[in-house]
Design an enzyme around this catalytic site. Structure first.
Site, mmCIF file in Angstrom:
data_model
loop_
_atom_site.group_PDB
_atom_site.id
_atom_site.type_symbol
_atom_site.label_atom_id
_atom_site.label_comp_id
_atom_site.label_asym_id
_atom_site.label_seq_id
_atom_site.Cartn_x
_atom_site.Cartn_y
_atom_site.Cartn_z
ATOM 1 N N GLU A 24 -40.551 -18.426 26.780
ATOM 2 C CA GLU A 24 -40.202 -17.091 27.288
ATOM 3 C C GLU A 24 -41.439 -16.229 27.055
ATOM 4 O O GLU A 24 -41.775 -15.906 25.911
ATOM 5 C CB GLU A 24 -38.986 -16.541 26.553
ATOM 6 C CG GLU A 24 -37.753 -17.390 26.816
ATOM 7 C CD GLU A 24 -36.455 -16.846 26.217
ATOM 8 O OE1 GLU A 24 -36.525 -15.966 25.336
ATOM 9 O OE2 GLU A 24 -35.392 -17.307 26.632
ATOM 10 N N LYS A 49 -40.984 -20.185 12.660
ATOM 11 C CA LYS A 49 -42.079 -19.322 12.206
ATOM 12 C C LYS A 49 -41.986 -17.992 12.953
ATOM 13 O O LYS A 49 -42.272 -17.912 14.144
ATOM 14 C CB LYS A 49 -43.459 -19.945 12.453
ATOM 15 C CG LYS A 49 -44.526 -19.179 11.652
ATOM 16 C CD LYS A 49 -45.909 -19.245 12.222
ATOM 17 C CE LYS A 49 -46.159 -18.342 13.375
ATOM 18 N NZ LYS A 49 -46.126 -16.874 13.092
ATOM 19 N N CYS A 81 -40.231 -7.346 26.465
ATOM 20 C CA CYS A 81 -40.800 -8.107 27.590
ATOM 21 C C CYS A 81 -40.165 -7.726 28.918
ATOM 22 O O CYS A 81 -40.749 -7.940 29.966
ATOM 23 C CB CYS A 81 -40.635 -9.595 27.332
ATOM 24 S SG CYS A 81 -38.896 -10.054 27.170
ATOM 25 N N GLU A 109 -50.225 -7.199 31.823
ATOM 26 C CA GLU A 109 -49.175 -6.693 30.929
ATOM 27 C C GLU A 109 -49.795 -5.849 29.822
ATOM 28 O O GLU A 109 -50.729 -6.285 29.146
ATOM 29 C CB GLU A 109 -48.427 -7.875 30.300
ATOM 30 C CG GLU A 109 -47.299 -7.421 29.392
ATOM 31 C CD GLU A 109 -46.694 -8.559 28.565
ATOM 32 O OE1 GLU A 109 -47.458 -9.298 27.912
ATOM 33 O OE2 GLU A 109 -45.461 -8.681 28.572
HETATM 34 P P1 NAD Z 1 -47.958 -13.685 20.517
HETATM 35 O O1 NAD Z 1 -47.948 -14.733 21.560
HETATM 36 O O2 NAD Z 1 -49.242 -13.160 20.050
HETATM 37 O O3 NAD Z 1 -47.231 -14.232 19.194
HETATM 38 C C1 NAD Z 1 -45.942 -14.779 19.240
HETATM 39 C C2 NAD Z 1 -45.801 -15.804 18.126
HETATM 40 O O4 NAD Z 1 -46.667 -16.893 18.381
HETATM 41 C C3 NAD Z 1 -46.160 -15.287 16.746
HETATM 42 O O5 NAD Z 1 -45.255 -15.839 15.820
HETATM 43 C C4 NAD Z 1 -47.563 -15.832 16.538
HETATM 44 O O6 NAD Z 1 -47.911 -16.003 15.192
HETATM 45 C C5 NAD Z 1 -47.459 -17.165 17.236
HETATM 46 N N1 NAD Z 1 -48.736 -17.717 17.702
HETATM 47 C C6 NAD Z 1 -49.826 -17.031 18.140
HETATM 48 N N2 NAD Z 1 -50.805 -17.897 18.499
HETATM 49 C C7 NAD Z 1 -50.307 -19.156 18.294
HETATM 50 C C8 NAD Z 1 -50.830 -20.451 18.486
HETATM 51 N N3 NAD Z 1 -52.059 -20.661 18.972
HETATM 52 N N4 NAD Z 1 -50.045 -21.516 18.166
HETATM 53 C C9 NAD Z 1 -48.795 -21.324 17.696
HETATM 54 N N5 NAD Z 1 -48.250 -20.108 17.477
HETATM 55 C C10 NAD Z 1 -48.988 -19.028 17.788
HETATM 56 O O7 NAD Z 1 -46.982 -12.556 21.044
HETATM 57 P P2 NAD Z 1 -46.618 -11.172 20.356
HETATM 58 O O8 NAD Z 1 -47.811 -10.288 20.407
HETATM 59 O O9 NAD Z 1 -45.982 -11.455 19.046
HETATM 60 O O10 NAD Z 1 -45.478 -10.641 21.359
HETATM 61 C C11 NAD Z 1 -45.751 -9.938 22.520
HETATM 62 C C12 NAD Z 1 -45.748 -10.858 23.722
HETATM 63 O O11 NAD Z 1 -44.547 -11.607 23.758
HETATM 64 C C13 NAD Z 1 -45.770 -10.104 25.028
HETATM 65 O O12 NAD Z 1 -46.600 -10.763 25.934
HETATM 66 C C14 NAD Z 1 -44.335 -10.158 25.499
HETATM 67 O O13 NAD Z 1 -44.142 -10.008 26.882
HETATM 68 C C15 NAD Z 1 -43.926 -11.503 25.032
HETATM 69 N N6 NAD Z 1 -42.474 -11.591 24.887
HETATM 70 C C16 NAD Z 1 -41.759 -12.286 25.809
HETATM 71 C C17 NAD Z 1 -40.374 -12.352 25.707
HETATM 72 C C18 NAD Z 1 -39.514 -13.086 26.711
HETATM 73 O O14 NAD Z 1 -38.324 -13.262 26.443
HETATM 74 N N7 NAD Z 1 -40.033 -13.493 27.854
HETATM 75 C C19 NAD Z 1 -39.744 -11.709 24.652
HETATM 76 C C20 NAD Z 1 -40.521 -10.993 23.739
HETATM 77 C C21 NAD Z 1 -41.890 -10.946 23.862
HETATM 78 O O1 6OD Z 2 -31.815 -10.487 25.455
HETATM 79 C C1 6OD Z 2 -32.329 -11.601 25.247
HETATM 80 O O2 6OD Z 2 -31.651 -12.632 25.070
HETATM 81 C C2 6OD Z 2 -33.779 -11.733 25.208
HETATM 82 N N1 6OD Z 2 -34.258 -12.981 25.062
HETATM 83 C C3 6OD Z 2 -34.564 -10.636 25.300
HETATM 84 C C4 6OD Z 2 -35.964 -10.656 25.321
HETATM 85 C C5 6OD Z 2 -36.645 -9.494 25.245
HETATM 86 C C6 6OD Z 2 -38.054 -9.461 25.241
HETATM 87 O O3 6OD Z 2 -38.714 -8.710 24.571
#
Ligand code: NAD
Ligand code: 6OD
Length: 480
Positions: free
Chosen positions: A257, A181, A291, A384
């Site tokens: 992640e 998803k 992120c 963040e």
């Molecule tokens: P989000 O957590 O709001 O959503 C991510 C996904 O989770 C979406 O597909 C969303 O529909 C789904 N989701 C939301 N609530 C849910 C629930 N209760 N149950 C199941 N699925 C659910 O995140 P976002 O706003 O899409 O992305 C930004 C965040 O993601 C930031 O905090 C960023 O740091 C983090 N991020 C982390 C990494 C990493 O590799 N560590 C990479 C990219 C983004």
């Molecule tokens: O480079 C990657 O493999 C990775 N997971 C990056 C994540 C970026 C976060 O926004």
């Protein structure tokens, strides 16, 4: 561009079942398509199709066959490269160059590198001697890895195809069936991926795609589903907690992640030009919506003024940047711009909304922003933002730099800028983060462990770490 028409892909067939919701361009706020919201029934159908695939033809594939499928998928994305780039740009508003040099090439790379890694992966054997045994007194232990079964993959909107394929590729390579998803904000490249997978001829149900929202919707239906054997999630830390609560009911393993509040440490012995350029990139690439982006910059006092002046000047000069993903996210980022001022920050660059005098004024842009002068306890320094803002503060010595870097609920990534090699090796392992870059940022080798500590995640992905998560070791002991 024609209107985007994302569809679910369940059991080898495309369907747009479910109520449609609008997809908006972050560049100008226009509606560019509609997305079907997967109902609980559609999610259930996808999980059942995945289970049947694991128990059917997909479950009987050899690793060689699966790796061949992965290579075919990579070739399929490459063959439609421009379409993928256009769809990623339409959904996210990111500069085309970013999608064409990072997002889509990395998605191709994810499939190719996991094909290589899974194919070449050795299994372990342990010849065992048991003194006093009758017969040979020997046995052979060997360990094989079996897939977990049905894996749920949930991904965010910032690097939509890159982060989706980062999990789908190793999950398939290890022999699992996937129900994915993507974010409701960015469904288009995931749909193209399903088309490519369909054309690559994977058995029905091996890969399924459902669209929709998270909480109380498709995402939650999927992660709470008793038929799911593991959950690989990338997104916000708060969402990780919510998913974990549901996963607890069935003791479903998770790989998370999550968010970050990443520090950069700039030592006085750094190549200042390189450190300024590097921090500009690490703070403002994709408008801070990665992120790994730097949101806290700590600079050793002798070079503090020079560094801050140069960083702020270059931030003010940035022009070719994309918008925030949505009006809601733009409002959140702007609320932090206001909070920084309320908390007493000095704004050195940006701090507002740019005026372009064209259609982009209807979009979700914010200015690249540099602030200074806040204590470590300020919310702006602890939470963040996930936008183009960094806070700059001075430090005096190495111990203080490490203490400041570690004084955070998060622990995803850090950058260290120094020309002193001994210092680099001394400081890096003291930083509480999953990834430390020295004199570079976001330099990726897909074999390396990727993930965070504290609120930034659970587990590691990348290379064999992903293949480990997506499989279960089974030890076989044969008496000789
Ligand atoms: P989000 O957590 O709001 O959503 C991510 C996904 O989770 C979406 O597909 C969303 O529909 C789904 N989701 C939301 N609530 C849910 C629930 N209760 N149950 C199941 N699925 C659910 O995140 P976002 O706003 O899409 O992305 C930004 C965040 O993601 C930031 O905090 C960023 O740091 C983090 N991020 C982390 C990494 C990493 O590799 N560590 C990479 C990219 C983004
Ligand atoms: O480079 C990657 O493999 C990775 N997971 C990056 C994540 C970026 C976060 O926004």
């Amino acid at each position: 561009m024609a209107a985007m028409k994302p569809a679910h892909y369940v059991n080898g067939a495309f369907t747009a079942a479910g109520t449609a919701f609008p997809l908006r361009s972050p560049v100008d706020g226009r509606e560019i398509g509609t997305v079907p919201e997967a109902s609980r029934e559609t999610v259930d159908e996808a999980v059942r199709a995945a289970r049947a695939a694991v128990e059917g033809p997909w479950g009987r594939t050899s690793v060689e066959e699966r790796c061949a499928y992965l290579r075919r998928i990579a070739d399929g994305i490459e063959a439609r490269f421009d379409e993928f780039v256009a769809a990623e740009v339409a959904d996210t508003g990111k500069p085309r160059d970013l999608a064409a040099t990072v997002d889509i090439p990395r998605a191709i790379g994810n499939f190719r590198s996991y094909a290589d890694l899974a194919y070449g992966r050795p299994e372990r054997a342990y010849p065992t001697t048991v003194p006093g045994w009758s017969g040979s007194g020997r046995a052979l232990n060997y360990t094989v890895r079996r897939p977990l079964g049905v894996v749920a993959v949930i991904s965010p909107w910032n690097l939509p195809l890159l982060l989706l394929t980062w999990k789908v590729a190793p999950a398939l390579a290890a022999g699992n069936a996937v129900v994915a998803k993507p974010s409701e904000e960015t469904p288009s490249t995931a749909t193209l991926l399903a088309e490519v997978i369909d054309a690559a001829g994977l058995p029905a149900g091996a890969f399924n795609l459902v669209h929709g929202h998270g909480a109380n919707a498709a995402g939650e239906h999927l992660t709470a589903h008793p038929g799911v054997d593991a959950i690989a999630f990338t997104g916000a830390s708060a969402t990780g907690s919510a998913i974990m609560r549901n996963a607890a009911a069935h003791v479903t393993p998770v790989s998370f992640e999550l968010g970050g509040k990443n520090p950069a440490l700039v030592f006085a012995d750094a190549d200042l030009e390189e450190a300024v350029e590097g921090t500009l990139r690490s703070s403002f690439t994709h408008s801070g919506q990665i992120c790994l982006c730097t949101e806290r910059v700590y600079v050793q006092r002798p070079v503090y003024d020079a560094f801050v002046e140069a960083l702020a000047e270059r931030a003010r000069g940035l022009r070719d940047y994309g918008p925030m993903i949505s009006a809601e996210h733009r409002d959140k980022v702007l609320s932090y711009y206001r909070l920084a001022v309320e908390e007493g920050a000095t704004v050195l660059a940006g701090g507002g909304v740019p005026v372009f005098g064209d259609a982009r004024d209807g979009g979700y842009y914010v200015e690249p922003t540099v602030v200074a002068g806040l204590p470590q306890t300020a919310r702006t320094v602890r939470e963040e933002v996930f936008g183009p803002i960094c806070h700059v503060a001075p430090f005096d010595d190495e111990d203080e730099a490490v203490r400041l870097a570690n004084d955070s609920p998060y622990g995803l990534a850090a950058t260290v800028w120094t020309t002193d090699l001994s210092r680099a090796h001394r400081v890096a392992p003291r930083i509480e983060a999953g990834i430390v870059w020295v004199n570079c940022w976001n330099l990726r080798d897909l074999r390396t462990p990727f993930g965070g500590v504290k609120a930034s995640g659970i587990g590691r992905e990348g290379g064999e770490y992903s293949l480990d998560f997506f499989s279960e070791p089974v030890n076989v002991c044969v008496k000789i």
